[in-house]
Design an enzyme around this catalytic site. Structure first.
Site, short mmCIF file in Angstrom:
data_model
loop_
_atom_site.label_atom_id
_atom_site.label_comp_id
_atom_site.label_asym_id
_atom_site.label_seq_id
_atom_site.Cartn_x
_atom_site.Cartn_y
_atom_site.Cartn_z
N ASP A 145 -4.77 -9.80 -11.23
CA ASP A 145 -4.87 -10.03 -10.22
C ASP A 145 -5.07 -11.52 -9.77
O ASP A 145 -5.42 -12.14 -8.59
CB ASP A 145 -6.00 -9.28 -9.16
N ASN A 188 3.04 -7.39 -8.22
CA ASN A 188 1.76 -6.33 -8.23
C ASN A 188 1.22 -6.23 -6.78
O ASN A 188 1.38 -7.27 -5.94
CB ASN A 188 0.77 -6.79 -9.18
N GLU A 248 0.52 -1.09 2.68
CA GLU A 248 1.08 -1.65 1.57
C GLU A 248 2.60 -0.95 1.53
O GLU A 248 3.60 -1.83 1.01
CB GLU A 248 0.16 -0.67 0.21
N GLY A 283 2.14 7.71 -6.78
CA GLY A 283 3.43 6.87 -6.49
C GLY A 283 3.86 6.80 -5.27
O GLY A 283 4.99 6.62 -4.88
N SER A 284 2.96 6.78 -4.25
CA SER A 284 3.35 6.70 -2.73
C SER A 284 3.83 5.32 -2.51
O SER A 284 4.90 5.29 -1.76
CB SER A 284 2.02 6.79 -1.93
N ASN A 285 3.56 4.17 -3.36
CA ASN A 285 4.40 3.03 -3.20
C ASN A 285 5.80 2.96 -3.88
O ASN A 285 6.69 2.68 -3.19
CB ASN A 285 3.66 1.94 -3.65
N HIS A 297 -2.01 -5.22 -4.48
CA HIS A 297 -3.39 -5.07 -4.77
C HIS A 297 -3.79 -4.66 -3.39
O HIS A 297 -3.64 -5.17 -2.45
CB HIS A 297 -4.11 -6.33 -5.33
N LEU A 333 -3.35 -3.90 -17.87
CA LEU A 333 -2.82 -5.30 -17.97
C LEU A 333 -1.56 -5.26 -18.76
O LEU A 333 -1.71 -4.92 -20.05
CB LEU A 333 -4.03 -6.09 -18.59
C1 GRF Z 1 -2.44 1.69 -4.30
O1 GRF Z 1 -3.49 1.49 -3.44
C2 GRF Z 1 -2.25 0.09 -4.89
O2 GRF Z 1 -2.63 -0.88 -4.22
C3 GRF Z 1 -3.05 0.19 -5.95
O3 GRF Z 1 -3.05 1.25 -6.51
C4 GRF Z 1 -2.58 2.28 -5.61
C5 GRF Z 1 -1.46 3.07 -6.00
O4 GRF Z 1 -1.07 4.13 -5.11
N1 GRF Z 1 -2.57 -0.85 -7.29
P1 GRF Z 1 0.41 4.99 -5.35
O5 GRF Z 1 0.29 5.56 -6.86
O6 GRF Z 1 1.39 4.04 -4.97
O7 GRF Z 1 0.25 5.84 -4.23
#
Ligand code: GRF
Length: 205
Positions: free
Chosen positions: A147, A104, A176, A11-13, A106, A89
């Site tokens: 993708d 999304n 990201e 969940g870092s994003n 990637h 998916l």
């Molecule tokens: C990220 O590298 C994203 O590009 C890929 O999965 C990873 C998710 O990381 N789809 P996080 O769970 O957001 O840390």
């Protein structure tokens, strides 16, 4: 604008979206969804007091179906669905219900190093083995094929000096955490246009 974020792992994003100063006042993360019954990203949702749901295509204990989720998103007026490390998916009916409203991220420069099975460290291992000199992150619209939706924005980083796939992963993840919130901001500001099957980020203020 209300957004829903789909996660499967750390969940870092998601954290980067929630911590983004640019997004404050512009977007609300109304819901966090996962294909898992539990994942570290749910702890982040709890910390920010955001409702979270486990979702799956068929009726299963503890899960909400995508059909039900469609109803919930309509009630919550979700304007954008963000896949941030979501590994499944999306069912095509669900994708069709939200045309050009699902994005999304990637961890590579699509269309290279993408597609079914290309996720997590596998992506960076493939990039490392290819001896590529740059890698990066891509945010794209989600369609019915892994993708393959139109690319919205990308960020690149030199990997000439790296000595492991993990080093690539680290550099790309940093990109990201900046790229994804910036695309969400542009989406909320209606600065993303599709013309002749290409995506343009308008600069107009
Ligand atoms: C990220 O590298 C994203 O590009 C890929 O999965 C990873 C998710 O990381 N789809 P996080 O769970 O957001 O840390």
């Amino acid at each position: 604008m209300n957004i829903a974020v789909f996660v499967s792992g750390k969940g870092s994003n998601l954290e980067a979206i929630l911590a983004s100063a640019e997004l404050k006042g512009l977007c609300d993360v109304s819901m966090v969804c996962s294909d898992k019954l539990d994942c570290p990203a749910f702890e982040i949702a709890k910390r920010y007091k955001i409702p979270f749901l486990s979702v799956c295509e068929s009726e299963k204990d503890g899960f909400v179906t995508f059909n039900k989720l469609h109803q919930i998103f309509t009630e919550k007026e979700i304007g954008l669905i963000v896949l941030a490390g979501f590994l499944k998916l999306m069912p095509k009916e669900f994708v069709r219900a939200f045309p050009n409203k699902i994005i999304n991220i990637h961890p590579a420069l699509l269309p290279s190093f993408g597609g079914k099975g290309m996720y997590g460290i596998r992506v960076h291992e493939a990039v490392f083995r290819s001896s590529a000199k740059v890698s990066g992150a891509t945010v794209h619209f989600v369609n019915e094929i892994y993708d393959e939706g139109l690319i919205i924005d990308q960020a690149a980083v030199s990997i000439e000096d790296v000595e492991s796939p993990e080093e690539i992963a680290q550099r790309v993840l940093q990109l990201e955490h900046v790229l994804l919130p910036s695309v969400i901001v542009k989406f909320a500001q209606r600065k993303i246009e599709i013309k002749n099957n290409r995506v343009y980020l308008t600069k107009k203020s």
